[in-house]
Design a protein around this motif. Structure first.
Motif, short mmCIF file in Angstrom:
data_model
loop_
_atom_site.label_atom_id
_atom_site.label_comp_id
_atom_site.label_asym_id
_atom_site.label_seq_id
_atom_site.Cartn_x
_atom_site.Cartn_y
_atom_site.Cartn_z
N VAL A 14 0.49 -1.34 -0.05
CA VAL A 14 0.03 0.05 -0.05
C VAL A 14 0.85 1.31 0.11
CG1 VAL A 14 -1.69 1.46 1.24
CG2 VAL A 14 -2.01 -0.96 1.08
N LEU A 15 1.76 1.38 0.95
CA LEU A 15 2.76 2.33 0.82
C LEU A 15 3.50 2.50 -0.49
CD1 LEU A 15 4.39 1.92 4.46
CD2 LEU A 15 2.97 3.60 3.44
N VAL A 16 4.08 1.64 -1.01
CA VAL A 16 4.66 1.75 -2.35
C VAL A 16 3.76 2.23 -3.53
CG1 VAL A 16 5.53 0.41 -4.20
CG2 VAL A 16 6.33 0.09 -2.20
N MET A 17 2.39 1.75 -3.37
CA MET A 17 1.41 2.05 -4.47
C MET A 17 0.93 3.38 -4.30
SD MET A 17 -0.97 -1.52 -4.76
CE MET A 17 -2.14 -0.87 -6.10
N SER A 18 0.91 4.23 -2.98
CA SER A 18 0.63 5.32 -2.53
C SER A 18 1.62 6.36 -2.60
CB SER A 18 0.03 5.42 -1.23
OG SER A 18 0.92 5.00 -0.45
N SER A 19 3.04 5.83 -3.19
CA SER A 19 4.10 6.71 -3.35
C SER A 19 4.66 7.32 -2.29
CB SER A 19 3.74 7.96 -4.54
OG SER A 19 3.14 7.53 -5.50
N CYS A 20 4.41 6.57 -0.95
CA CYS A 20 4.99 6.91 0.24
C CYS A 20 6.47 6.54 0.25
CB CYS A 20 4.22 6.35 1.38
SG CYS A 20 2.58 6.77 1.71
N PHE A 21 6.98 5.74 -0.95
CA PHE A 21 8.33 5.60 -0.86
C PHE A 21 8.69 5.92 -2.58
CE2 PHE A 21 7.98 1.53 2.13
CZ PHE A 21 8.18 2.42 3.07
N PRO A 22 8.65 7.03 -2.73
CA PRO A 22 9.05 7.72 -4.03
C PRO A 22 10.34 7.15 -4.45
CG PRO A 22 9.13 9.43 -2.62
CD PRO A 22 8.53 8.39 -1.70
N PRO A 24 14.10 7.88 -5.78
CA PRO A 24 14.73 8.96 -5.73
C PRO A 24 14.97 10.16 -7.02
CG PRO A 24 16.37 7.12 -6.07
CD PRO A 24 14.79 6.55 -5.75
N GLU A 25 15.18 11.34 -6.65
CA GLU A 25 15.20 12.18 -7.82
C GLU A 25 16.58 11.82 -9.02
OE1 GLU A 25 15.30 16.24 -6.83
OE2 GLU A 25 13.26 16.11 -5.82
N LEU A 26 16.17 11.99 -10.11
CA LEU A 26 17.18 11.92 -11.14
C LEU A 26 18.38 12.75 -10.71
CD1 LEU A 26 14.86 11.75 -14.45
CD2 LEU A 26 16.09 9.88 -13.27
N ILE A 27 19.62 12.22 -10.98
CA ILE A 27 20.81 13.11 -10.51
C ILE A 27 20.80 14.25 -11.80
CG2 ILE A 27 23.35 12.85 -10.46
CD1 ILE A 27 22.80 9.75 -9.62
N ARG A 28 21.55 15.45 -11.15
CA ARG A 28 21.48 16.49 -12.01
C ARG A 28 22.83 16.30 -12.88
NH1 ARG A 28 18.84 21.11 -12.72
NH2 ARG A 28 20.12 22.87 -13.71
N ASP A 70 18.69 5.76 -16.50
CA ASP A 70 17.43 6.05 -15.47
C ASP A 70 18.04 6.75 -14.19
OD1 ASP A 70 18.70 3.76 -15.33
OD2 ASP A 70 17.26 2.53 -14.49
N LEU A 71 19.15 6.82 -14.24
CA LEU A 71 19.83 7.68 -13.10
C LEU A 71 20.00 9.19 -13.18
CD1 LEU A 71 22.60 5.34 -11.99
CD2 LEU A 71 20.43 5.31 -10.97
N TYR A 72 20.04 9.53 -14.24
CA TYR A 72 20.30 10.93 -14.59
C TYR A 72 19.30 11.63 -15.38
CZ TYR A 72 24.65 8.62 -14.00
OH TYR A 72 25.72 7.78 -13.74
N MET A 73 19.14 13.08 -15.44
CA MET A 73 18.55 14.02 -15.96
C MET A 73 18.18 13.87 -17.57
SD MET A 73 18.02 17.28 -13.54
CE MET A 73 17.39 17.15 -11.96
N ILE A 74 19.60 14.07 -18.10
CA ILE A 74 19.73 13.87 -19.55
C ILE A 74 20.40 12.94 -19.97
CG2 ILE A 74 20.65 15.60 -21.39
CD1 ILE A 74 20.09 17.82 -19.74
N ASN A 94 12.39 4.28 -18.63
CA ASN A 94 12.15 4.54 -17.20
C ASN A 94 12.76 6.11 -16.99
OD1 ASN A 94 11.67 3.93 -14.55
ND2 ASN A 94 13.64 3.60 -14.18
N GLN A 95 13.65 6.57 -17.47
CA GLN A 95 14.08 7.88 -17.39
C GLN A 95 13.20 8.86 -17.78
OE1 GLN A 95 17.40 9.10 -19.87
NE2 GLN A 95 18.06 10.82 -18.76
#
Length: 258
Positions: A14-22, A24-28, A70-74, A94-95
């Protein structure tokens, strides 16, 4: 104990589906994919690297760090030598799903038709709506240094990528981009430009004019939260290899910001 374990599993789901475990942001950072390229890209894109770093992006090469877009912004992909595997395509997808940006660039001068074949297959797999055919664009009127293969243009469509461009762009040996779906042309060749099959000889008169439109040289596609920029000539964004008087540097800044 089994009930407790089952309940804990359900809570996690439920937590995963509700994005409580988002995720990590893509690395700049920008990943320059040179691991499957016939080109030695490091050192070739000097000005482009400087522009990325000026915008706060780390510059990473896949030959050193592996292919993990999928780790990076560009991710920048220039005329690859080999086809992408299903797992590599999944990483790119995925990116894009996470709001990343892909830059696909042809480099006909060095890689010829083969690089276009690999780019075309990748663009098709990603649903970019841009085809990289075995064709190039030439212009006997709008050209640099008397060479019809060094195509110049100021035919810009209103778009963030072309915002504030005041000088022409120079496209060395550009390929013709064919669009479909929601891909939009943001830069086109001038009215005098023609399309030449790559299989034609230099002396061949086999050319054609696209009906009702000018050849596309830069296209933009939104795929969900992700974005794809397709370039008909990679060097257009790196003035290190180009003469002054063209707006390739500003173009790259706009692409980074879009």
């Amino acid at each position: 104990m089994k009930r407790i374990a089952l309940f804990s599993l359900l809570v996690i789901l439920v937590l995963v589906m509700s994005s409580c475990f988002p995720l990590p942001e893509l690395i700049r950072a920008v990943l320059i994919h040179d691991a499957n390229s016939v080109l030695t890209l490091e050192g070739l894109l000097t000005i482009a690297e400087a522009e990325f770093m000026a915008k706060g992006y780390e510059v990473i090469y896949s030959s050193e760090e592996g292919f993990n877009p999928d780790l990076y912004m560009i991710t920048l992909i220039i005329s690859p030598e080999t086809a992408f595997t299903p797992s590599e395509i999944a990483k790119i997808q995925n990116q894009l799903k996470r709001g990343g940006k892909i830059i696909l660039a042809s480099f006909l001068y060095y890689t010829g038709a083969f690089g276009n074949l690999m780019l075309d297959a990748l663009a098709s797999a990603l649903g970019v709506g841009v085809s990289f055919p075995l064709e190039k664009v030439t212009d006997n009127t709008n050209k640099y240094g008397g060479d019809k293969n060094l195509v110049t243009t100021s035919k810009f469509t209103a778009h963030p990528i072309t915002s504030s461009l005041t000088k022409p762009l120079l496209f060395p040996y550009p390929t013709n981009l064919i669009l479909s779906g929601n891909a939009v042309a943001v830069v086109r060749a001038e009215d005098e430009a023609v399309v030449v099959p790559l299989i034609a000889s230099e002396d061949s008169d086999e050319t054609y004019k696209m009906a009702g439109t000018n050849p596309c040289l830069i296209a933009a596609t939104s795929i969900g939260p992700g974005k794809v920029v397709s370039l008909s000539a990679a060097v257009v964004v790196d003035v290190f290899l180009l003469p002054t008087g063209f707006d390739g540097q500003k173009l790259l800044r706009n692409i980074i910001d879009w």
